[in-house]
Design a protein around this motif. Structure first.
Motif, short mmCIF file in Angstrom:
data_model
loop_
_atom_site.label_atom_id
_atom_site.label_comp_id
_atom_site.label_asym_id
_atom_site.label_seq_id
_atom_site.Cartn_x
_atom_site.Cartn_y
_atom_site.Cartn_z
N ALA A 147 -9.11 0.75 4.10
CA ALA A 147 -8.42 -0.22 4.96
C ALA A 147 -7.38 -1.02 4.18
O ALA A 147 -6.35 -1.39 4.71
N GLN A 148 -7.69 -1.31 2.92
CA GLN A 148 -6.79 -2.13 2.10
C GLN A 148 -6.48 -1.41 0.80
O GLN A 148 -7.37 -1.09 0.02
N TRP A 149 -5.21 -1.14 0.57
CA TRP A 149 -4.77 -0.53 -0.67
C TRP A 149 -4.20 -1.60 -1.59
O TRP A 149 -3.95 -2.73 -1.17
N HIS A 150 -4.00 -1.23 -2.84
CA HIS A 150 -3.32 -2.09 -3.80
C HIS A 150 -2.29 -1.24 -4.53
O HIS A 150 -2.43 -0.01 -4.61
N PHE A 151 -1.28 -1.89 -5.07
CA PHE A 151 -0.25 -1.16 -5.79
C PHE A 151 -0.22 -1.60 -7.24
O PHE A 151 -0.27 -2.80 -7.54
N SER A 164 -9.11 -0.51 -7.72
CA SER A 164 -8.21 -1.63 -8.00
C SER A 164 -8.81 -2.78 -8.79
O SER A 164 -8.09 -3.41 -9.57
N PRO A 165 -10.12 -3.13 -8.64
CA PRO A 165 -10.64 -4.27 -9.41
C PRO A 165 -10.61 -4.07 -10.92
O PRO A 165 -10.72 -5.03 -11.68
N HIS A 166 -10.45 -2.84 -11.37
CA HIS A 166 -10.54 -2.55 -12.80
C HIS A 166 -9.19 -2.72 -13.52
O HIS A 166 -9.11 -2.54 -14.73
N PHE A 167 -8.16 -3.08 -12.78
CA PHE A 167 -6.83 -3.11 -13.40
C PHE A 167 -6.12 -4.41 -13.07
O PHE A 167 -6.20 -4.92 -11.95
N ALA A 168 -5.42 -4.94 -14.05
CA ALA A 168 -4.65 -6.18 -13.86
C ALA A 168 -3.29 -5.87 -13.26
O ALA A 168 -2.87 -4.72 -13.17
#
Length: 229
Positions: A147-151, A164-168
């Motif tokens: 539902a929610q992506w990150h870039f 995504s939580p593993h990367f700044a």
């Protein structure tokens, strides 16, 4: 000292000696955005070319009729410069920049045009972002499970919720924004001309594209603040 982006030699910087006083070799041809026929020599043991003449082909005068067009055109030139190496021939990038300036001169500014230009430039320069699957676990976007992506500008693509939580330095990117970016990157055929996107989606799209370009350029984009305003 003048910088040119050429069709056959890539980005080229040279000395236009006597340009301020010349009434024949450089008449109105060294203005920003000008399209010229360039004649130059390469002195031995120097990275700077010696500019013999620059004959004006098109001045793109329409670009100087408003602050918005000047700002957009300056941004296009700056990011093309920043994503191009010195003396690295790329005729496709040259044509893309030329087409972009022509479009601006004839049609004016729009964020849809700007984002499509940026995405194609990134692709032509070798930095095409990935929007079809997670860059880490390869989870496909099409199946609709996320539902929610990150870039991630560093990874050059989208990350799913688990990765995504593993990367700044990641940026939130909703499903609608991903779909719009995918359509624009493909040429915009699937994006209706009159579509009205929520401001939040527009901000997501502009933020991730700008930060990706900024990351690859590794220097401040001076025209970006003016573009934002």
């Amino acid at each position: 000292i003048v910088s040119f982006f050429t069709e056959n030699y890539g980005k080229l910087t040279g000395i236009a000696k006597g340009a301020m006083r010349s009434r024949r070799r450089f008449v109105n041809s060294l203005e920003p955005f000008a399209l010229v026929n360039l004649s130059f020599q390469d002195p031995p043991h120097s990275n700077l070319a010696f500019i013999l003449s620059a004959d004006l082909v098109c001045s793109f005068r329409q670009l100087a009729t408003g602050l918005d067009r000047i700002t957009f055109a300056s941004y296009l030139v700056e990011i093309t410069d920043g994503l191009s190496a010195e003396r690295e021939e790329n005729s496709a990038v040259f044509q893309h920049l030329k087409d972009g300036l022509i479009y601006l001169a004839e049609n004016g500014t729009s964020l849809r045009f700007l984002t499509a230009f940026e995405l194609k430039l990134l692709s032509l320069a070798g930095y095409q972002p990935i929007f079809d699957f997670c860059k880490r676990c390869r989870k496909n976007r099409i199946n609709g499970e996320v539902a929610q992506w990150h870039f991630s500008p560093r990874d050059g693509g989208i990350l799913c919720e688990l990765c995504s939580p593993h990367f700044a330095e990641i940026l939130p990117l909703g499903r609608t924004a991903v779909e719009v970016l995918t359509a624009l990157q493909a040429g915009g055929d699937d994006l209706p001309a009159g579509i009205c996107l929520p401001l939040s989606v527009v901000k997501e799209i502009r933020s991730i594209v700008l930060q990706l370009i900024q990351f690859q350029m590794d220097r401040e984009i001076k025209s970006a603040p003016f573009l934002e305003h």
